[in-house]
Design an enzyme around this catalytic site. Structure first.
Site, PDB file in Angstrom:
ATOM      1  N   GLY A  13       1.666   1.617 -15.240  1.00 15.10           N
ATOM      2  CA  GLY A  13       2.541   1.336 -14.102  1.00 15.10           C
ATOM      3  C   GLY A  13       3.676   2.329 -13.932  1.00 15.10           C
ATOM      4  O   GLY A  13       4.617   2.069 -13.183  1.00 15.10           O
ATOM      5  N   TYR A  38      -2.664   4.373  -3.879  1.00 17.51           N
ATOM      6  CA  TYR A  38      -1.662   4.418  -2.812  1.00 17.51           C
ATOM      7  C   TYR A  38      -1.927   3.321  -1.777  1.00 17.51           C
ATOM      8  O   TYR A  38      -0.996   2.647  -1.325  1.00 17.51           O
ATOM      9  CB  TYR A  38      -1.666   5.789  -2.127  1.00 17.51           C
ATOM     10  CG  TYR A  38      -1.245   6.933  -3.020  1.00 17.51           C
ATOM     11  CD1 TYR A  38      -0.280   6.757  -4.010  1.00 17.51           C
ATOM     12  CD2 TYR A  38      -1.795   8.207  -2.877  1.00 17.51           C
ATOM     13  CE1 TYR A  38       0.117   7.809  -4.827  1.00 17.51           C
ATOM     14  CE2 TYR A  38      -1.398   9.267  -3.686  1.00 17.51           C
ATOM     15  CZ  TYR A  38      -0.448   9.061  -4.661  1.00 17.51           C
ATOM     16  OH  TYR A  38      -0.055  10.098  -5.460  1.00 17.51           O
TER      17      TYR A  38
END
Lengths: 162, 162
Positions: free
Chosen positions: B98, B134
């Site tokens: 992350g 994304y």
């Protein structure tokens, strides 16, 4: 350069015509719904205390015929700033006289003068006449890159970690 | 955010690791031949008197694991500045925790804080894992835009009107 064309930096008094061109360009690109700029915004963005962008105008005896709006970008690999052309527009009635080319030439000269080695911009892939024109000037179309955008509500949610 | 990750602005002492990441990223993108940056260039571009770009670093107990290099761009239609992410990189050994998302979240927060409504960047069209990542964050891929570039000798010739 066409003999009666002058390329000059825009001044605050040009904000009205600049906004007209922004709207005309958006209509041509079929993106009118995206235009939110007002004349006051243009004044502030281009001529405020800390301008976000710069503007060149092309003018002949009949008035202002086109513009180029640009700012500095940055290449990590080169570790050097370049010039990014955000918008280039020539009034339809004034096309075919080399005005767009004159604006690009002036911008290339500004880039060189400022120590930049790159001039970049984006083009719509269906605009073959623009692509052909840019290629004729030595431009490379970077076919394998895609622009990504996150905005509005989605940007806010990302900022909040959701 | 992963619990042991800190996102902080880079300082001049980070120039060495930043350059290492720039080179690693270029190798990953198969663009190593394009890297011309030196450590001195990085110092000057990011920490000089008039910086061309800004840099965020992601750090955990083991050291710096990734970076985001960005600058302000400008939308004519919005008449407003946005943030353009020039490079995002996480060390291969540190992926999947992350860290990339934390960097993007921080960047989105900086955008909002500065009154920007857009965060933009470019991705290679063959990098499907990046595109999927994304898109999962709410990003729109602008499929109909192509980047144009004129540089080096060709830029000089354009500047001279040839």
């Amino acid at each position: 350069m066409p003999h009666n064309i002058t390329i000059r930096p825009a001044i605050p008094e040009d904000a009205g015509i600049i906004l007209t061109f922004i709207r005309d360009l958006a209509a041509y690109e079929k993106l009118s719904d995206q235009v939110q700029a007002t004349e006051e915004d243009v004044l502030c963005s281009l001529f405020g205390e800390k301008p976000d962008a710069e503007c060149l105008l092309a003018e002949d005896d009949e008035g202002v015929q086109g513009f180029a709006i640009y700012f500095h970008n940055f290449s990590t690999f080169l570790s050097r700033s370049g010039i990014y052309l955000e918008d280039l527009y020539v009034r339809p009635e004034a096309r075919g006289q080399g005005i767009g080319k004159s604006l690009l030439e002036k911008l290339a000269a500004i880039a060189i003068e400022r120590g930049c080695t790159r001039l970049e911009w984006a083009v719509l892939n269906w605009n073959q006449s623009a692509i052909g024109f840019y290629e004729s000037l030595g431009t490379k179309i970077l076919d394998d890159w895609r622009l990504c955008r996150i905005e509005g509500e989605k940007l806010s949610r990302l900022a909040e970690g959701n």
